[in-house]
Write an enzyme that holds these catalytic residues in place. Structure first.
Site, PDB file in Angstrom:
ATOM      1  N   ASN A 192       2.288   1.398   4.405  1.00 61.23           N
ATOM      2  CA  ASN A 192       2.540   0.120   5.164  1.00 61.23           C
ATOM      3  C   ASN A 192       2.423   0.051   6.596  1.00 61.23           C
ATOM      4  OD1 ASN A 192       5.438  -2.080   5.806  1.00 61.23           O
ATOM      5  ND2 ASN A 192       3.431  -2.711   5.118  1.00 61.23           N
TER       6      ASN A 192
ATOM      7  N   ASP B 290      -7.912   3.745   1.146  1.00 59.87           N
ATOM      8  CA  ASP B 290      -7.268   3.973   2.439  1.00 59.87           C
ATOM      9  C   ASP B 290      -8.006   4.529   3.513  1.00 59.87           C
ATOM     10  OD1 ASP B 290      -5.094   4.750   3.978  1.00 59.87           O
ATOM     11  OD2 ASP B 290      -4.073   5.702   2.371  1.00 59.87           O
TER      12      ASP B 290
ATOM     13  N   CYS C 236       0.944  -1.052   0.009  1.00 56.90           N
ATOM     14  CA  CYS C 236      -0.039  -0.061   0.145  1.00 56.90           C
ATOM     15  C   CYS C 236       0.851   1.279  -0.017  1.00 56.90           C
ATOM     16  CB  CYS C 236      -0.880  -0.050   1.167  1.00 56.90           C
ATOM     17  SG  CYS C 236      -0.386   0.344   2.758  1.00 56.90           S
TER      18      CYS C 236
ATOM     19  N   CYS D  18      -1.605   0.637   7.366  1.00 56.99           N
ATOM     20  CA  CYS D  18      -2.882   0.494   7.397  1.00 56.99           C
ATOM     21  C   CYS D  18      -3.256  -1.031   6.871  1.00 56.99           C
ATOM     22  CB  CYS D  18      -3.746   1.503   6.947  1.00 56.99           C
ATOM     23  SG  CYS D  18      -3.616   2.964   8.132  1.00 56.99           S
ATOM     24  N   ARG D  19      -3.561  -0.432   5.369  1.00 59.48           N
ATOM     25  CA  ARG D  19      -3.864  -1.639   4.697  1.00 59.48           C
ATOM     26  C   ARG D  19      -3.044  -2.821   4.334  1.00 59.48           C
ATOM     27  NH1 ARG D  19      -5.128   1.990  -0.575  1.00 59.48           N
ATOM     28  NH2 ARG D  19      -3.370   2.722   0.287  1.00 59.48           N
ATOM     29  N   SER D  20      -1.727  -2.696   4.001  1.00 58.10           N
ATOM     30  CA  SER D  20      -0.875  -3.802   3.883  1.00 58.10           C
ATOM     31  C   SER D  20      -0.542  -4.668   4.859  1.00 58.10           C
ATOM     32  CB  SER D  20       0.371  -3.557   2.834  1.00 58.10           C
ATOM     33  OG  SER D  20       1.171  -2.457   3.492  1.00 58.10           O
TER      34      SER D  20
END
Length: 187
Positions: A25, A145, A22, A27-29
Site C-alpha cells: 500500500n 510492482d 496491492c 506504490c500501486r494501490s
C-alpha cells in the site's frame, strides 16, 4: 461472475465502496486510489462511489506513498500526499462492495483471507476493467510492482491504472444510467 451478481444492494443513497489492494500500500494501490478519485470526480460520480486502498502486508502501515509514486502522480495532476498505508484484513470485506487486486499474488492473498464465498465474490483484478484486457487469465492482468525498479516503472503502472480506471468508471456510469449504480460490472 460480475460484481452485480454477488454484491448485496446498499441502502438507497449509500455510496458504492471500492478498495484497491496491492502488497504494501505504498506504490500501486495508492496510485490507483488517486487516479480513481479524479476519474470519478470528472465523471460526476464521486458522491456515489468511495475509493480507498490497502495492502495485503503490514510492512508499511502508517507510511506515506513511495516518493517515486508521489512524484509520478504529481507530474500527472494527481495527489496522494495525504495517503497513509493500511493493511486489508478479513473484516474489511463487510465494508466494501468491490475489492480490486493489483496482481495475481494479491488476488490469491485476498481469496485466502476472505471469510466466505460472498466475500471472495467481491474480489476482482483491477485490470479486468481495462477494455483491451477482458478475458485474459488473472496473471496476465497483473500491474507489475515498481518498488525495486526505477521511475519508469511507476510511469508504466500509472498508464495501466489509468486504462483500468477509465473502464471501471465507464462501468459505474453505465449502471447509474440504468438505475443500478450499486453494481458496476464488466460486460
Amino acid at each position: 461472475m460480475t460484481p452485480s451478481e454477488h454484491t448485496p444492494p446498499r441502502s438507497k443513497g449509500s455510496p458504492f465502496k471500492v478498495c484497491v489492494v496491492c502488497a504494501g500500500n505504498i506504490c500501486r494501490s495508492p496510485m490507483a486510489e488517486a487516479v480513481l478519485r479524479v476519474r470519478l470526480a470528472n465523471a460526476g460520480l464521486s458522491a456515489h462511489v468511495e475509493v480507498s486502498s490497502a495492502g495485503t502486508g503490514s510492512w508499511h502501515i502508517g507510511e506515506q506513498a513511495d516518493p517515486r509514486a508521489r512524484r509520478t502522480l504529481q507530474a500527472h495532476g494527481y495527489d496522494a500526499a495525504a495517503h497513509r498505508a493500511r493493511q486489508f484484513t478479513d473484516s474489511w470485506f463487510a465494508d466494501f462492495d468491490l475489492v480490486l487486486a493489483l496482481d495475481s499474488a494479491n488476488f490469491a492473498d485476498l481469496q485466502r483471507i476472505a471469510p466466505d464465498d460472498q466475500a471472495r465474490a467481491k474480489i476482482r483484478m483491477l485490470r479486468s476493467y481495462a477494455s483491451h484486457d477482458n478475458g485474459r487469465h488473472a496473471a496476465d492482468l497483473d500491474v507489475p510492482d515498481p518498488y525495486y525498479g526505477g521511475e519508469d516503472g511507476f510511469d508504466h503502472v500509472l498508464r495501466l491504472v489509468e486504462q483500468a480506471a477509465d473502464g471501471l468508471v465507464e462501468a459505474i456510469a453505465a449502471h447509474r444510467a440504468v438505475g443500478d449504480a450499486d453494481h458496476p460490472s464488466r460486460s
